[in-house]
Motif scaffolding. Structure first.
Motif, PDB file in Angstrom:
ATOM      1  N   THR A  68       0.835  -1.202   0.000  1.00 13.59           N
ATOM      2  CA  THR A  68       0.000   0.000   0.000  1.00 13.59           C
ATOM      3  C   THR A  68       0.873   1.256   0.000  1.00 13.59           C
ATOM      4  O   THR A  68       0.595   2.224  -0.719  1.00 13.59           O
ATOM      5  N   SER A  86      -7.969  -7.246   9.942  1.00 12.68           N
ATOM      6  CA  SER A  86      -7.513  -8.417   9.196  1.00 12.68           C
ATOM      7  C   SER A  86      -8.159  -9.680   9.730  1.00 12.68           C
ATOM      8  O   SER A  86      -8.605  -9.724  10.876  1.00 12.68           O
ATOM      9  N   SER A 105      -6.863  -7.498  -3.441  1.00 10.03           N
ATOM     10  CA  SER A 105      -7.847  -8.579  -3.567  1.00 10.03           C
ATOM     11  C   SER A 105      -9.227  -8.090  -3.966  1.00 10.03           C
ATOM     12  O   SER A 105     -10.043  -8.876  -4.418  1.00 10.03           O
ATOM     13  N   ASP A 106      -9.492  -6.810  -3.789  1.00 10.33           N
ATOM     14  CA  ASP A 106     -10.812  -6.289  -4.138  1.00 10.33           C
ATOM     15  C   ASP A 106     -10.647  -4.817  -4.517  1.00 10.33           C
ATOM     16  O   ASP A 106      -9.880  -4.098  -3.887  1.00 10.33           O
ATOM     17  N   ARG A 123      -9.381   3.473   1.583  1.00  9.15           N
ATOM     18  CA  ARG A 123      -9.136   2.114   2.060  1.00  9.15           C
ATOM     19  C   ARG A 123      -8.956   1.188   0.874  1.00  9.15           C
ATOM     20  O   ARG A 123      -9.500   1.426  -0.202  1.00  9.15           O
ATOM     21  N   GLN A 125      -8.505  -3.243   0.027  1.00  7.56           N
ATOM     22  CA  GLN A 125      -8.580  -4.624   0.513  1.00  7.56           C
ATOM     23  C   GLN A 125      -7.458  -5.435  -0.134  1.00  7.56           C
ATOM     24  O   GLN A 125      -7.346  -5.474  -1.369  1.00  7.56           O
ATOM     25  N   GLN A 142      -6.749 -11.831   4.887  1.00  7.15           N
ATOM     26  CA  GLN A 142      -7.486 -10.782   4.191  1.00  7.15           C
ATOM     27  C   GLN A 142      -7.407  -9.568   5.090  1.00  7.15           C
ATOM     28  O   GLN A 142      -7.626  -9.682   6.307  1.00  7.15           O
ATOM     29  N   ARG A 144      -7.780  -5.007   5.418  1.00 11.59           N
ATOM     30  CA  ARG A 144      -8.040  -3.676   4.890  1.00 11.59           C
ATOM     31  C   ARG A 144      -6.962  -2.746   5.418  1.00 11.59           C
ATOM     32  O   ARG A 144      -6.621  -2.786   6.598  1.00 11.59           O
ATOM     33  N   TYR A 145      -6.451  -1.914   4.521  1.00 16.14           N
ATOM     34  CA  TYR A 145      -5.463  -0.904   4.881  1.00 16.14           C
ATOM     35  C   TYR A 145      -6.078   0.459   4.598  1.00 16.14           C
ATOM     36  O   TYR A 145      -6.822   0.617   3.625  1.00 16.14           O
TER      37      TYR A 145
END
Length: 155
Positions: A68, A86, A105-106, A123, A125, A142, A144-145
């Motif tokens: 990221t 996570s 991933s998304d 954000r 994913q 998995q 989120r950042y």
């Protein structure tokens, strides 16, 4: 190589954090879409002779954070990057050096960058995994950042 300077900055940033420096992480590769990190098992072994679960999670978290950060910098943005949440799944013990890879991933990076530019925060994913020597997944994550733009200097 176009990624050389950003990777040096990322490696220096990792080395500046004492707990991360103690992990002896190496950047194993970056192709613009995936960041791979590795660390020696000898520094992360548990009482069973396999990789310590906390080390696996840390390496995956750092891979996602690094990816990221690299993508944010590549867009010319100065932002703080944080892991927001996570989910981890341990599938098999790892008795070899740790190798983690993070990838989007998304969503897409263009939307992330556009949102960060316009709203000052965004954000994304990501998925990360540590694989066994045979290529099977030992541990998956998995996460989120979040990225938040830093105010311009002098403000």
């Amino acid at each position: 190589m176009q990624h050389e300077d950003p990777l040096r900055r990322l490696a220096a940033h990792y080395a500046s954090m004492p707990p991360v420096a103690a992990m002896r992480i190496d950047i194993a590769g970056f192709d613009g879409e995936r960041l791979r990190l590795r660390a020696p098992l000898a520094d992360h072994v548990n009482d069973k002779g396999s990789a310590f679960g906390g080390s696996l999670v840390s390496l995956m978290t750092l891979a996602g954070w690094g990816l990221t950060t690299l993508r944010t910098e590549a867009a010319g943005l100065d932002a703080e990057v944080y892991v927001a949440d996570s989910q981890i799944r341990y599938r098999a013990p790892l008795c070899d050096d740790l190798q983690a890879e993070a990838v989007l991933s998304d969503g897409d990076w263009d939307t992330f960058v556009r949102t960060l530019r316009t709203r000052g925060r965004a954000r994304v994913q990501l998925a990360a995994q540590v694989v066994l020597p045979d290529g099977a997944v030992a541990t998956g994550m998995q996460a989120r950042y979040a990225a938040i733009l830093r105010p311009p200097s002098g403000s």
